[in-house]
Write an enzyme that holds these catalytic residues in place. Structure first.
Site, PDB file in Angstrom:
ATOM      1  CE  LYS A  11      -3.765  -2.243   2.540  1.00  0.00           C
ATOM      2  NZ  LYS A  11      -4.709  -2.067   3.669  1.00  0.00           N
ATOM      3  CG  ASN A 114      -3.282  -2.788   6.946  1.00  0.00           C
ATOM      4  OD1 ASN A 114      -3.158  -2.194   5.875  1.00  0.00           O
ATOM      5  ND2 ASN A 114      -4.267  -3.625   7.179  1.00  0.00           N
TER       6      ASN A 114
HETATM    7  P1  CMP Z   1      -7.163  -4.482   3.931  1.00  0.00           P
HETATM    8  O1  CMP Z   1      -6.593  -5.843   4.103  1.00  0.00           O
HETATM    9  O2  CMP Z   1      -6.685  -3.705   2.743  1.00  0.00           O
HETATM   10  O3  CMP Z   1      -8.777  -4.566   3.861  1.00  0.00           O
HETATM   11  C1  CMP Z   1      -9.607  -3.488   4.240  1.00  0.00           C
HETATM   12  C2  CMP Z   1      -8.826  -2.343   4.809  1.00  0.00           C
HETATM   13  O4  CMP Z   1      -9.564  -1.353   5.491  1.00  0.00           O
HETATM   14  C3  CMP Z   1      -7.888  -2.902   5.854  1.00  0.00           C
HETATM   15  O5  CMP Z   1      -6.866  -3.646   5.240  1.00  0.00           O
HETATM   16  C4  CMP Z   1      -7.461  -1.651   6.591  1.00  0.00           C
HETATM   17  O6  CMP Z   1      -6.336  -1.035   5.989  1.00  0.00           O
HETATM   18  C5  CMP Z   1      -8.655  -0.708   6.398  1.00  0.00           C
HETATM   19  N1  CMP Z   1      -9.312  -0.437   7.668  1.00  0.00           N
HETATM   20  C6  CMP Z   1      -9.337   0.764   8.268  1.00  0.00           C
HETATM   21  N2  CMP Z   1     -10.030   0.693   9.408  1.00  0.00           N
HETATM   22  C7  CMP Z   1     -10.456  -0.592   9.549  1.00  0.00           C
HETATM   23  C8  CMP Z   1     -11.220  -1.272  10.546  1.00  0.00           C
HETATM   24  N3  CMP Z   1     -11.694  -0.661  11.612  1.00  0.00           N
HETATM   25  N4  CMP Z   1     -11.461  -2.602  10.356  1.00  0.00           N
HETATM   26  C9  CMP Z   1     -10.982  -3.243   9.251  1.00  0.00           C
HETATM   27  N5  CMP Z   1     -10.261  -2.619   8.262  1.00  0.00           N
HETATM   28  C10 CMP Z   1      -9.990  -1.306   8.428  1.00  0.00           C
END
Ligand code: CMP
Length: 151
Positions: A11, A114
């Site tokens: 990312k 993340n």
């Molecule tokens: P990703 O694996 O890309 O899938 C959804 C993304 O939403 C997740 O990683 C996080 O980067 C983002 N995100 C932000 N806030 C939350 C949350 N509270 N719960 C889950 N995903 C979140």
């Protein structure tokens, strides 16, 4: 053990922090093979398709805004149980819950930053791979070391 393909995205935070090489190195060291790889800037339209399942969640808008904010590196990794293996190497979605030794625990602190995304299951992987790659951009091949990875 089924041979699977999974989509991984380094990312914007991973690219901006210069972590692309370290992220790829961990997947390669684990034994996953790169089937496709590119640097790109995700459009709003593509991000909305990618995160469609989160459309009504409170973090949807900020997540779409963020993933479109700067270039990302997208890749398809291939190997035995590649989806679960890649997710284990990534660690829990929230870096604060991730086990030490995983990418998210070792490089991150915040769920919205993340570092990398990985497909969560087979149907998702197929859908996500098709969003980012044409079939002809993905290569299946044997590496010399592959025979030393699986009995
Ligand atoms: P990703 O694996 O890309 O899938 C959804 C993304 O939403 C997740 O990683 C996080 O980067 C983002 N995100 C932000 N806030 C939350 C949350 N509270 N719960 C889950 N995903 C979140």
């Amino acid at each position: 053990m089924a041979i699977e393909r999974t989509l991984i995205i380094v990312k914007p935070d991973g690219v901006q922090r210069g972590l692309v090489g370290q992220v790829i190195a961990r997947f390669e060291a684990r034994g996953l093979r790169i089937a496709g790889l590119k640097l790109m800037h995700i459009s709003r339209e593509l991000a909305e398709q990618h995160y469609a399942e989160h459309k009504h969640k409170p973090f949807y808008e900020s997540t779409v805004k963020y993933i479109t904010s700067s270039p990302v590196v997208v890749m398809v990794l291939e190997g035995p149980d590649a989806i679960a293996a890649a997710r284990a190497t990534l660690g829990a979605t929230n870096p604060l819950n991730a086990q030490p030794g995983t990418i998210r625990a070792d490089f991150g602190l915040n769920i919205s930053r993340n570092i990398a995304h990985g497909s969560d299951k087979l149907e998702t992987a197929e859908r996500e791979i098709a969003l980012y790659f044409k079939p002809e951009e993905l290569l299946s091949y044997q590496r010399a070391g592959d025979v030393w990875l699986i009995e």
